[in-house]
Design an enzyme around this catalytic site. Sequence first.
Site, PDB file in Angstrom:
ATOM      1  N   ARG A 116       4.472 -11.276 -11.227  1.00  0.00           N
ATOM      2  CA  ARG A 116       5.095 -11.777  -9.999  1.00  0.00           C
ATOM      3  C   ARG A 116       5.830 -10.625  -9.319  1.00  0.00           C
ATOM      4  NH1 ARG A 116      10.709 -14.713  -9.170  1.00  0.00           N
ATOM      5  NH2 ARG A 116      10.555 -14.976  -6.914  1.00  0.00           N
ATOM      6  N   HIS A 173      11.900 -12.206  -0.730  1.00  0.00           N
ATOM      7  CA  HIS A 173      12.891 -12.032  -1.788  1.00  0.00           C
ATOM      8  C   HIS A 173      14.096 -11.324  -1.180  1.00  0.00           C
ATOM      9  CE1 HIS A 173      13.353 -11.924  -6.388  1.00  0.00           C
ATOM     10  NE2 HIS A 173      14.523 -11.571  -5.880  1.00  0.00           N
ATOM     11  N   GLU A 182      14.747 -18.258  -4.164  1.00  0.00           N
ATOM     12  CA  GLU A 182      16.140 -18.660  -4.254  1.00  0.00           C
ATOM     13  C   GLU A 182      16.831 -18.779  -2.894  1.00  0.00           C
ATOM     14  OE1 GLU A 182      17.153 -16.859  -8.690  1.00  0.00           O
ATOM     15  OE2 GLU A 182      17.979 -15.844  -6.926  1.00  0.00           O
ATOM     16  N   ASN A 184      14.084 -20.509 -11.647  1.00  0.00           N
ATOM     17  CA  ASN A 184      14.843 -19.370 -12.158  1.00  0.00           C
ATOM     18  C   ASN A 184      16.102 -19.896 -12.828  1.00  0.00           C
ATOM     19  OD1 ASN A 184      12.936 -17.888 -10.789  1.00  0.00           O
ATOM     20  ND2 ASN A 184      14.356 -16.953  -9.333  1.00  0.00           N
ATOM     21  N   TYR A 194      19.277 -18.668 -15.780  1.00  0.00           N
ATOM     22  CA  TYR A 194      19.875 -17.675 -16.667  1.00  0.00           C
ATOM     23  C   TYR A 194      20.995 -18.255 -17.531  1.00  0.00           C
ATOM     24  CZ  TYR A 194      17.420 -14.259 -13.783  1.00  0.00           C
ATOM     25  OH  TYR A 194      16.445 -13.549 -13.127  1.00  0.00           O
ATOM     26  N   GLU A 200      11.707 -16.804 -13.287  1.00  0.00           N
ATOM     27  CA  GLU A 200      12.658 -15.779 -13.739  1.00  0.00           C
ATOM     28  C   GLU A 200      13.476 -16.321 -14.896  1.00  0.00           C
ATOM     29  OE1 GLU A 200      15.319 -13.964 -10.906  1.00  0.00           O
ATOM     30  OE2 GLU A 200      13.756 -13.856  -9.369  1.00  0.00           O
TER      31      GLU A 200
END
Length: 457
Positions: A77, A121, A167, A293, A295, A363
């Site tokens: 990606r 992005h 995002e 995504n 984290y 991600e």
Amino acid sequence: MKELKFGKDFIFGAATAAYQIEGAVNEGNRGPSIWDRFSHRKGKILNNHNGDIACDHYHRYPEDVALMRELGLTAYRFSLSWSRILPEGTGRVNAEGIDFYRRLADKLLEAGITPYATLFHWDMPLQLHRRYGGFLNRQAALDFAEYAAVVADALGDRIKHWITMNEPWEHSCLGHVIGVHAPGHRRPWTHMNVIHNQLLAHGLALEKIRQRRPDAQVGITLSLTPIHPHSDRDKDHLAAGIGNEFMNFITLDPLLKGHYPEDLCRRFGRFAPKIEPGDMTLISAANDFIGVNNYQREFARYTRLVPFLNTWIVGGTGVADGDFIKDGVQHTAMGWEVHPPAIYEVLKWLQDKYDNPRVLITENGAAFDDNLVEGRVNDPKRIAYLHAYLAQVKKAIDEGARIEGYFVWTLMDNFEWAVGYAKRFGLIHIDYATQQRTIKDSGYWYRDLIRLNQQMD
């Protein structure tokens, strides 16, 4: 460490973004983006770093694709630089920019790696920002649709998998509310409209790509971070609910239910998005997949000091000096809590609240304090992080979630936005002085995981 078995058809990839790795900002007739301007403003980026050279991927992409092949990646990606393709944001198409991405896609296909291209992005062409404020203005959605049509025509014979936006919440909040990302605004009243214009851009781009390339797979990538109450107080539980609407459901609801969270719109009042007839139909058009995504998780505390929301997100510690353990819990070099159940939680939202769409983890990864010693980077904390989060992904799959692939953030150490080159997320170590690439132990661990799954019946 328990073996992670996903099957030979599961997609194992890694991800990057154009401004973070390409460099060559003044080559190939590329136009400037808002990140070129922002990163050169004194004090905006840690140590006054910028992305002028970054990982020099523009020149070194053959070497980088060879490293991807060595890792055994089945997909990659990356993002396209809008201003490398349309230097003014609209109108004139830059043949050199198109040719770069054609050559990159060809190298990937020759290596047996499927390209996944992200159209936006965060690097809005500077000319569009100066003309009308970028995604502050509805016109940006129309110009983005033109850009999507250009790349679908030029690259759609090679690239079949497209991610429209990366995002939207981060670009709006970090760039237009808090001001720590480009373009550096602090205008909280614009937040919902910036998000709306990005979601509208997604819907228009999806339509353009499908018109031109009926065989394309098109989706959008969202950051999903579960918000938990900071304490057992009722008001903190209320704050967590508002926090999830503000950070997560603000994009999930319009895309997958056709409307914004009602309570959130009520709180924003006249600053709620300005919706025109047909907008929500475009925004909620069926995606081929949703990119996730994740984290960490974060925490919310009730406060009267925050306008509209009465909520303060207290989970992150900002940028830490290095990775650390607090109250027995590992935190990354970004200061983020390592909490693997967070990714399971958001995947279950999609399964249980949003009709179980096809999902790609676009991600997931971590920055740790990596050191190159005698040609090796021993990074066991990253291996432990990836294994633990992937185990939670597998748990969700076993319970019926439709998750089809996983992309590590990131392929290589790179320009990490506001913290410059101080933090390293990569599977590949970059010596920025020499551009020497070194696969980390985590990269070899990921390679072995991919091999294990490709050998499964």
